[in-house]
Design a protein around this motif. Structure first.
Motif, PDB file in Angstrom:
ATOM      1  N   SER A  49       0.947  -0.974   0.054  1.00 43.45           N
ATOM      2  CA  SER A  49      -0.118   0.059  -0.014  1.00 43.45           C
ATOM      3  C   SER A  49       0.964   1.444   0.062  1.00 43.45           C
ATOM      4  O   SER A  49       0.591   2.516  -0.706  1.00 43.45           O
ATOM      5  CB  SER A  49      -0.923  -0.034   1.243  1.00 43.45           C
ATOM      6  N   VAL A  50       2.006   1.164   0.769  1.00 46.89           N
ATOM      7  CA  VAL A  50       2.918   2.429   0.634  1.00 46.89           C
ATOM      8  C   VAL A  50       3.535   2.598  -0.685  1.00 46.89           C
ATOM      9  O   VAL A  50       3.362   3.946  -1.143  1.00 46.89           O
ATOM     10  CB  VAL A  50       3.989   2.133   1.909  1.00 46.89           C
ATOM     11  N   THR A  51       3.677   1.825  -1.409  1.00 43.61           N
ATOM     12  CA  THR A  51       4.219   1.961  -2.669  1.00 43.61           C
ATOM     13  C   THR A  51       3.121   2.748  -3.436  1.00 43.61           C
ATOM     14  O   THR A  51       3.611   3.533  -4.518  1.00 43.61           O
ATOM     15  CB  THR A  51       4.633   0.381  -3.416  1.00 43.61           C
ATOM     16  N   SER A  52       1.955   2.060  -3.683  1.00 45.36           N
ATOM     17  CA  SER A  52       0.814   2.726  -4.175  1.00 45.36           C
ATOM     18  C   SER A  52       0.401   4.195  -3.717  1.00 45.36           C
ATOM     19  O   SER A  52       0.101   4.945  -4.630  1.00 45.36           O
ATOM     20  CB  SER A  52      -0.397   1.856  -4.347  1.00 45.36           C
ATOM     21  N   MET A  53       0.585   4.394  -2.633  1.00 41.45           N
ATOM     22  CA  MET A  53       0.315   5.839  -2.112  1.00 41.45           C
ATOM     23  C   MET A  53       1.541   6.825  -2.630  1.00 41.45           C
ATOM     24  O   MET A  53       1.069   7.919  -2.722  1.00 41.45           O
ATOM     25  CB  MET A  53       0.386   5.763  -0.510  1.00 41.45           C
ATOM     26  N   ALA A  54       2.789   6.245  -2.837  1.00 36.26           N
ATOM     27  CA  ALA A  54       3.839   7.072  -3.058  1.00 36.26           C
ATOM     28  C   ALA A  54       3.455   7.249  -4.395  1.00 36.26           C
ATOM     29  O   ALA A  54       3.861   8.488  -5.072  1.00 36.26           O
ATOM     30  CB  ALA A  54       5.319   6.147  -2.920  1.00 36.26           C
ATOM     31  N   VAL A  55       2.988   6.378  -5.429  1.00 40.35           N
ATOM     32  CA  VAL A  55       2.846   6.617  -6.603  1.00 40.35           C
ATOM     33  C   VAL A  55       1.681   7.756  -6.839  1.00 40.35           C
ATOM     34  O   VAL A  55       1.756   8.641  -7.707  1.00 40.35           O
ATOM     35  CB  VAL A  55       2.302   5.353  -7.368  1.00 40.35           C
ATOM     36  N   MET A  56       0.441   7.684  -6.128  1.00 40.55           N
ATOM     37  CA  MET A  56      -0.255   8.769  -5.867  1.00 40.55           C
ATOM     38  C   MET A  56       0.082  10.149  -5.508  1.00 40.55           C
ATOM     39  O   MET A  56      -0.618  11.157  -5.608  1.00 40.55           O
ATOM     40  CB  MET A  56      -1.483   8.167  -5.386  1.00 40.55           C
ATOM     41  N   GLY A  57       1.109   9.971  -4.795  1.00 42.16           N
ATOM     42  CA  GLY A  57       1.658  11.311  -4.087  1.00 42.16           C
ATOM     43  C   GLY A  57       0.808  11.510  -2.672  1.00 42.16           C
ATOM     44  O   GLY A  57       0.445  12.828  -2.637  1.00 42.16           O
ATOM     45  N   LEU A  58       0.387  10.596  -2.012  1.00 36.79           N
ATOM     46  CA  LEU A  58      -0.522  10.842  -0.874  1.00 36.79           C
ATOM     47  C   LEU A  58       0.175  10.490   0.349  1.00 36.79           C
ATOM     48  O   LEU A  58      -0.542  10.501   1.312  1.00 36.79           O
ATOM     49  CB  LEU A  58      -1.828   9.758  -1.128  1.00 36.79           C
ATOM     50  N   LEU A  59       1.485  10.354   0.584  1.00 37.06           N
ATOM     51  CA  LEU A  59       1.972  10.093   1.700  1.00 37.06           C
ATOM     52  C   LEU A  59       2.240  11.363   2.516  1.00 37.06           C
ATOM     53  O   LEU A  59       2.362  12.540   1.936  1.00 37.06           O
ATOM     54  CB  LEU A  59       3.529   9.548   1.422  1.00 37.06           C
TER      55      LEU A  59
END
Length: 339
Positions: A49-59
């Motif tokens: 999930s952290v990988t995908s949140m990083a892709v979305m710029g949501l971290l």
């Protein structure tokens, strides 16, 4: 493989706290073609999930993100919030894991769908409402015209998940990230959600990153699988090849723990011994070695490269790549997993 619509290269994410730094993702790379479904699997806490949140710029601001994320050739890593705000929901969208906490409880579902349409497509209110009705129909919600005036708490879990999908695909994004879209849903609702995702892929050519623990869902929907362990990629392969002949011991352990039809009570369910390592440090070694029956001094001496089984640096697409000093031999596993 055709030109990727999404290309992730050497993506790393760490979180710095007062006492320690957690390395949640360590040099993950993958490509995603238009209309393709890439499943990302692994134990809880492996960084999916952290990988995908990083892709979305949501971290959050405490996260340090390194590497490259290119969407249709456009770099997203390091982009400012204004730039990302124009892209999120329009070109790339995400179905979050828990719709009850992701949907706004004080806004009707119609309002939450039309907001995306009016922001990114400039539709007038009446046009946006009609489009919202079409989207609710697309995701299989009955009586959609009356549902748009209801609030999230008035819908069942399956209905809320379908609303989340409607919001995510409102602007026909080229990439859809689905984070555990079938979690906590009964099997009939789960089948409906998977049917919706498959329909979106076929109708719109949407590329999907599917994050899940359910290997049955992976077998049904995915084209390729990326296996993650302790923040790292350990294996990537076409779905049927991975299920038939996993080459990393961790992947083999995951598949071995799948319940098979008629097998309950006849054998003890295999388990992977030991615990997932702490992510405070990322050693220059195989992180799975302490739990691996095949580990030797070579595994703990240096980090294994993520390579194709032909021995060259891993590319992307139809290749079978693994990060292991001693890949498992080509002895196909039972086909029951695929049933």
């Amino acid at each position: 493989m055709t030109t990727p619509v999404l290309s992730v290269r050497d993506l790393s994410v760490s979180f710095r706290g007062d006492a320690r730094t957690v390395h949640a993702v360590d040099s993950v790379s993958y490509d995603l073609a238009a209309g393709e479904v890439l499943a990302v699997v692994g134990e809880s806490g492996c960084g999916k999930s952290v990988t995908s949140m990083a892709v979305m710029g949501l971290l959050p601001p405490t996260a340090r993100v390194e590497g490259s994320v290119r969407l249709a050739g456009r770099e997203l890593a390091g982009a400012d919030e204004r730039t990302l705000g124009k892209i999120r929901g329009k070109d790339i969208a995400m179905i979050f894991q828990e719709p009850m906490t992701s949907l706004n409880p004080v806004l009707t579902v119609g309002r939450q769908i039309t907001e995306v349409l009016r922001r990114h497509q400039g539709l007038r209110r009446r046009e946006a409402v009609e489009r919202a009705v079409e989207l609710l129909t697309l995701v299989g919600i009955p009586a959609p015209r009356s549902r748009i005036d209801e609030y999230p708490h008035q819908l069942s879990g399956g209905m809320r998940q379908r609303v989340m999908i409607a919001v995510a695909v409102a602007c026909d994004p080229s990439v859809l990230i689905a984070d555990e879209p079938t979690t906590a849903l009964d099997v009939t609702v789960q089948a409906g959600i998977l049917e919706v995702l498959q329909s979106l892929r076929e109708r719109l050519g949407t590329a999907i990153v599917l994050i899940t623990h359910d290997l049955g869902v992976v077998a049904e929907l995915a084209d390729r699988v990326l296996v993650m362990y302790a923040g790292r990629s350990v294996e990537e392969a076409p779905v049927h090849e991975l299920f038939a002949a996993p080459r990393h011991p961790y992947t083999s352990g995951l598949l071995g723990a799948v319940l098979r039809p008629g097998g309950e009570g006849k054998r003890r369910l295999p388990e992977i011994p030991g615990l997932v390592p702490s992510l405070d440090t990322q050693p220059d070694a195989c992180t799975f070695a302490p739990r691996c029956a095949y580990a030797d001094d070579d595994c703990t001496a240096a980090r294994p490269d993520f390579e194709t089984l032909g021995g060259t640096r891993a590319g992307h697409g139809g290749v079978h790549a693994v990060a292991c000093r001693h890949p498992l031999p080509l002895t196909p596993t039972s086909p029951e997993v695929m049933q």
